[in-house]
Design an enzyme around this catalytic site. Structure first.
Site, PDB file in Angstrom:
ATOM      1  N   LYS A  42      86.705   7.798 -17.422  1.00 26.97           N
ATOM      2  CA  LYS A  42      86.823   9.156 -16.889  1.00 26.97           C
ATOM      3  C   LYS A  42      88.280   9.491 -16.568  1.00 26.97           C
ATOM      4  O   LYS A  42      89.117   8.585 -16.511  1.00 26.97           O
ATOM      5  CB  LYS A  42      85.969   9.274 -15.622  1.00 26.97           C
ATOM      6  CG  LYS A  42      86.401   8.300 -14.535  1.00 26.97           C
ATOM      7  CD  LYS A  42      85.322   8.143 -13.471  1.00 26.97           C
ATOM      8  CE  LYS A  42      85.796   7.229 -12.358  1.00 26.97           C
ATOM      9  NZ  LYS A  42      84.696   6.793 -11.497  1.00 26.97           N
ATOM     10  N   TYR A 275     118.595  18.545  -3.393  1.00 24.28           N
ATOM     11  CA  TYR A 275     118.211  19.720  -2.616  1.00 24.28           C
ATOM     12  C   TYR A 275     118.260  19.457  -1.119  1.00 24.28           C
ATOM     13  O   TYR A 275     117.923  18.363  -0.659  1.00 24.28           O
ATOM     14  CB  TYR A 275     116.780  20.133  -2.983  1.00 24.28           C
ATOM     15  CG  TYR A 275     116.680  20.859  -4.303  1.00 24.28           C
ATOM     16  CD1 TYR A 275     117.335  22.063  -4.526  1.00 24.28           C
ATOM     17  CD2 TYR A 275     115.922  20.321  -5.341  1.00 24.28           C
ATOM     18  CE1 TYR A 275     117.223  22.719  -5.741  1.00 24.28           C
ATOM     19  CE2 TYR A 275     115.801  20.976  -6.558  1.00 24.28           C
ATOM     20  CZ  TYR A 275     116.459  22.174  -6.748  1.00 24.28           C
ATOM     21  OH  TYR A 275     116.351  22.817  -7.943  1.00 24.28           O
TER      22      TYR A 275
HETATM   23  C1  LIG Z   1      84.618   5.520 -11.127  1.00 27.40           C
HETATM   24  C2  LIG Z   1      83.299   4.898 -10.904  1.00 27.40           C
HETATM   25  C3  LIG Z   1      83.129   3.509 -11.066  1.00 27.40           C
HETATM   26  C4  LIG Z   1      84.265   2.570 -11.327  1.00 27.40           C
HETATM   27  O1  LIG Z   1      84.876   2.232 -10.123  1.00 27.40           O
HETATM   28  P1  LIG Z   1      86.124   1.230 -10.083  1.00 27.40           P
HETATM   29  O2  LIG Z   1      86.378   1.058  -8.647  1.00 27.40           O
HETATM   30  O3  LIG Z   1      87.233   1.938 -10.775  1.00 27.40           O
HETATM   31  O4  LIG Z   1      85.709   0.009 -10.778  1.00 27.40           O
HETATM   32  C5  LIG Z   1      81.847   3.006 -10.965  1.00 27.40           C
HETATM   33  N1  LIG Z   1      80.795   3.799 -10.687  1.00 27.40           N
HETATM   34  C6  LIG Z   1      80.931   5.129 -10.500  1.00 27.40           C
HETATM   35  C7  LIG Z   1      79.734   5.950 -10.191  1.00 27.40           C
HETATM   36  C8  LIG Z   1      82.181   5.725 -10.590  1.00 27.40           C
HETATM   37  O5  LIG Z   1      82.306   7.033 -10.384  1.00 27.40           O
END
Ligand SMILES: *Cc1c(COP(=O)(O)O)cnc(C)c1O
Length: 383
Positions: A42, A275
């Site tokens: 994702k 800045y």
């Molecule tokens: C992003 C996500 C993961 C992965 O989590 P990590 O801590 O990056 O391993 C697992 N399950 C769900 C539902 C997620 O949204």
């Protein structure tokens, strides 16, 4: 595959796909042979590039991929990724796309379940796989435990969809102080998944572990696990934030944010850089301007000597306020070592770790990775 010498751009995110494979295999080695791995790609693969990553994982034994949005899955399908793809945040109006591109919806409440069944009926779809998300304590999204009987009733009254998997998300796998809570979540999940299976009359795959969970709660691996941040080289096992020392035995760093020196100048004592005149020089100094700024994802809180960059074996502080497209570092202490314009600089990677920056910014490694903006070219290497 591109190599650094052939890249025109000064600022790049160099991604080592070999390290991705090694990290995948490290987590694989912590699991039983037949446990499936869902790779979380994702948010553009945690910022490092979901297509290249997915292709690499597809070729190296990943079973399933998962994205947050339907569009992220559509993108991967259009690029030719053929593994099953879960859509975690199924939105009502994206169901059409989900079916069209053969993505699997995660279903987290009765509204979205109803909408999914209505849509499958409309399109004469039968036995479409869905994944039920149950809330066991995270309290973000998911079915309440009490809803399982109602959900089962709805599901038994149709044959348009079937529950391929039931899952839940653990709120605190990385925190030993919260292990009691994590174990409670796991117990509740076992109870609820059994209840659902009994009511449905068929078995569903089960999964609850994220990366830290795989490392710390391997007994709860069930049929599948969801591997995310671990792939990208972050592990909880030796989660200390000391610079350079937080390299866990199991995972390798994957991403290096690099740039090159744009200009070197000599600025006199008493002058200021940047800045608002925040970078006050208390000695005659050599400063170097780097073409990387907060618009690239270099957090502005890292300026004013909060953080250093790595160049030619030295750590040099970022001085003054970080600008949108550039920042200034103090190289006074290394000018005799022949630093010249065009020399390479590491913002994070092998010497300055993502964990170290996260600690500096009071955030988590996930945010450091996903903050690198689109204009920073991702360069993939396999070494
Ligand atoms: C992003 C996500 C993961 C992965 O989590 P990590 O801590 O990056 O391993 C697992 N399950 C769900 C539902 C997620 O949204």
């Amino acid at each position: 595959m591109l190599c650094r010498e052939k890249i025109d751009d000064y600022t790049i995110l160099e991604v080592n796909l070999k390290a991705i494979i090694d990290n995948f295999n490290y987590f694989r080695s912590l699991l039983k042979r037949d446990t499936k791995i869902i790779c979380m790609v994702k948010a553009n693969g945690y910022g490092i590039g979901s297509y290249e990553l997915s292709k690499t994982l597809q070729n190296n034994g990943a079973d399933i991929l998962a994205v947050a949005l339907a569009d992220e899955g559509v993108y991967l399908r259009k690029k030719g990724i053929h593994l099953p793809i879960l859509v975690m945040n199924t939105e009502k109006y994206s169901l059409n796309k989900i079916f069209q591109y053969n993505l699997h919806p995660c279903i987290y409440n009765q509204n979205i379940l109803d909408a999914t069944i209505v849509e499958t009926k409309k399109q004469d779809i039968l036995h479409y796989p869905i994944h039920l998300k149950i809330d066991t304590g995270m309290h973000r999204f998911g079915f309440n435990p009490e809803e399982i009987p109602d959900v089962a009733k709805i599901l038994k009254n149709q044959n348009n969809v079937f529950v391929q998997s039931i899952f839940s998300h653990l709120a605190a796998t990385a925190d030993p102080f919260l292990d009691y809570f994590t174990n409670q979540q796991i117990k509740l999940f076992i109870y609820l998944s059994k209840q659902l299976e009994q009511l449905l009359g068929y078995q569903c795959q089960r999964h609850i572990l994220n990366s830290a969970g795989i490392e710390r709660f391997p007994d709860a691996q069930f049929d599948m696990v969801r591997l995310g941040i671990g792939l990208y080289g972050i592990s909880v096992c030796t989660f200390s934030h000391t610079m350079g020392k937080d390299r866990p035995y199991g995972v390798k760093p994957v991403a290096v944010l690099k740039t090159r020196i744009l200009q070197i100048r000599e600025i006199k004592k008493g002058e200021t850089v940047g800045y608002n005149r925040n970078g006050i020089l208390d000695r005659d100094s050599f400063v170097a301007c780097l073409p990387v700024g907060y618009a690239d994802g270099l957090n502005r809180h890292l300026g004013n000597r909060c953080c250093q960059v790595f160049i030619g074996g030295h750590l040099c502080p970022i001085i003054g306020n970080i600008c949108m497209d550039s920042c200034i570092i103090d190289i006074t202490d290394i000018t005799n070592k022949k630093i010249v314009e065009g020399d390479e600089v590491e913002i994070f990677g092998k010497h300055i770790t993502i964990n170290f920056l996260a600690k500096k910014l009071q955030t988590i490694p996930y945010e450091i990775l996903t903050s690198i903006s689109q204009r920073v070219k991702r360069v993939y290497v396999k070494i």
